[in-house]
Write an enzyme that holds these catalytic residues in place. Structure first.
Site, PDB file in Angstrom:
ATOM      1  N   GLY A  30     -13.682   0.737  56.822  1.00  0.00           N
ATOM      2  CA  GLY A  30     -14.589   1.128  58.201  1.00  0.00           C
ATOM      3  C   GLY A  30     -14.184   0.453  59.593  1.00  0.00           C
ATOM      4  O   GLY A  30     -13.875  -0.562  59.506  1.00  0.00           O
ATOM      5  N   THR A  31     -14.031   1.401  60.493  1.00  0.00           N
ATOM      6  CA  THR A  31     -14.078   0.907  61.990  1.00  0.00           C
ATOM      7  C   THR A  31     -14.454   1.985  62.754  1.00  0.00           C
ATOM      8  O   THR A  31     -14.829   3.068  62.155  1.00  0.00           O
ATOM      9  CB  THR A  31     -12.338   0.753  62.158  1.00  0.00           C
ATOM     10  OG1 THR A  31     -11.899   2.055  62.272  1.00  0.00           O
ATOM     11  CG2 THR A  31     -11.541   0.004  61.627  1.00  0.00           C
ATOM     12  N   THR A  32     -15.086   1.664  63.951  1.00  0.00           N
ATOM     13  CA  THR A  32     -14.635   0.611  65.204  1.00  0.00           C
ATOM     14  C   THR A  32     -16.233   0.174  65.139  1.00  0.00           C
ATOM     15  O   THR A  32     -16.922   1.097  65.510  1.00  0.00           O
ATOM     16  CB  THR A  32     -14.076   1.190  66.154  1.00  0.00           C
ATOM     17  OG1 THR A  32     -12.541   1.581  66.066  1.00  0.00           O
ATOM     18  CG2 THR A  32     -13.980   0.206  67.273  1.00  0.00           C
ATOM     19  N   ASP A  47     -18.761   3.785  64.942  1.00  0.00           N
ATOM     20  CA  ASP A  47     -18.306   5.393  64.619  1.00  0.00           C
ATOM     21  C   ASP A  47     -18.643   5.604  63.002  1.00  0.00           C
ATOM     22  O   ASP A  47     -19.097   4.639  62.404  1.00  0.00           O
ATOM     23  CB  ASP A  47     -16.887   5.583  64.883  1.00  0.00           C
ATOM     24  CG  ASP A  47     -15.929   5.029  63.780  1.00  0.00           C
ATOM     25  OD1 ASP A  47     -16.130   3.692  63.583  1.00  0.00           O
ATOM     26  OD2 ASP A  47     -15.361   5.696  63.307  1.00  0.00           O
TER      27      ASP A  47
END
EC number: 3.4.25.1
Length: 258
Positions: A30-32, A47
């Site tokens: 997972g990002t950001t 996000d």
């Protein structure tokens, strides 16, 4: 964590025995995550996209969680381990409050999360790193504060704004241009959504506002009144305003520089 260490240490994220690895483990990441302080507190947002290599593993993952009434954690890195770490962190803070009859200081919470990240170092060395962003309202200092971490558990207090994850370099650049002291809450929420949009524009692992599926960034606000998550309606309105401006100037307002 102390109880598990004494009775079932193998249940701790950093104590699991992994088989010899050939190559890199493919797991959803997972990002950001971004955070911004404003006059009355702090905004923490993320996000909704999780990726597994070059594949979108999930489009609507939850990456921002309340730690307790006055703090929150945004996760970047291996999604499964990160969510498990957050749940354990929430449990520890609740346990401390029940045993001691008072909440842990924001500094104490940040230090405890640092210890938990350090316990995952073995996993991080095998490609399963968890690098969260921690933010909260410090009732003793009467202001919002942000803490960032590295994979070894080292923490740093950020001033004004911070970002972590694969799109953090683009999000940080956007916030550097847009941030100002004494922002209002509305300005801070708009800023973090703008930063996430810019990150998604250049980083394939970061998801932008998905109008067709009605998937928008998670935006949380922490003030002296406690933790609050913006509704989907509020997030969609902020995202819609940004998208409308970008339709007119997709590459940003460059005319003033020409």
């Amino acid at each position: 964590m102390d109880f598990l260490s004494d009775h079932q240490p193998e249940m701790l994220p950093g104590r699991r025995q992994l088989p010899p690895i050939q190559g890199v483990i493919e797991a959803p990441h997972g990002t950001t995550i971004v955070a911004v302080t404003f006059a009355g507190g702090v905004v923490l947002a993320g996000d909704r996209r999780a990726t597994m290599g070059n594949v979108i593993a999930q489009r609507d993952i939850e990456k921002v969680f309340p730690a307790d009434e006055y703090s929150a954690v945004g996760i970047a890195g291996t999604a499964g381990l990160a969510v498990e770490m957050v749940k354990l962190f929430q449990l520890e803070l609740e346990h401390f409050e029940k045993v001691e009859g008072t909440t842990l200081s924001l500094e104490g919470k940040a230090n405890r999360l640092s210890t938990m990240i350090r316990s995952n170092l073995g996993m991080a060395m095998q490609g399963l790193a968890v690098v969260p962003l921690f933010a909260g309202f410090d009732v003793d200092r009467d202001r919002g504060r942000i803490f960032s971490y590295d994979v070894t558990g080292g923490r740093s207090e950020e001033q004004g704004f911070a970002a972590t994850g694969s799109g953090s370099i683009f999000a940080r650049s956007a916030m550097k241009k847009l941030y100002a002291k004494n922002l209002t809450e509305d300005q801070a929420t708009t800023l973090v959504v703008q930063a996430l949009y810019d990150a998604a524009d250049d980083d394939s692992a970061t998801g932008g506002p998905d109008v067709a599926r009605r998937i928008y960034p998670i935006v949380t606000v922490i003030t002296e009144d406690g933790f609050r998550r913006l509704t989907d309606q509020e997030s969609s309105e902020t995202a819609a305003a940004i998208l409308e401006r970008r339709l007119e100037q997709p590459d940003g307002p460059r005319a003033a520089l020409l």
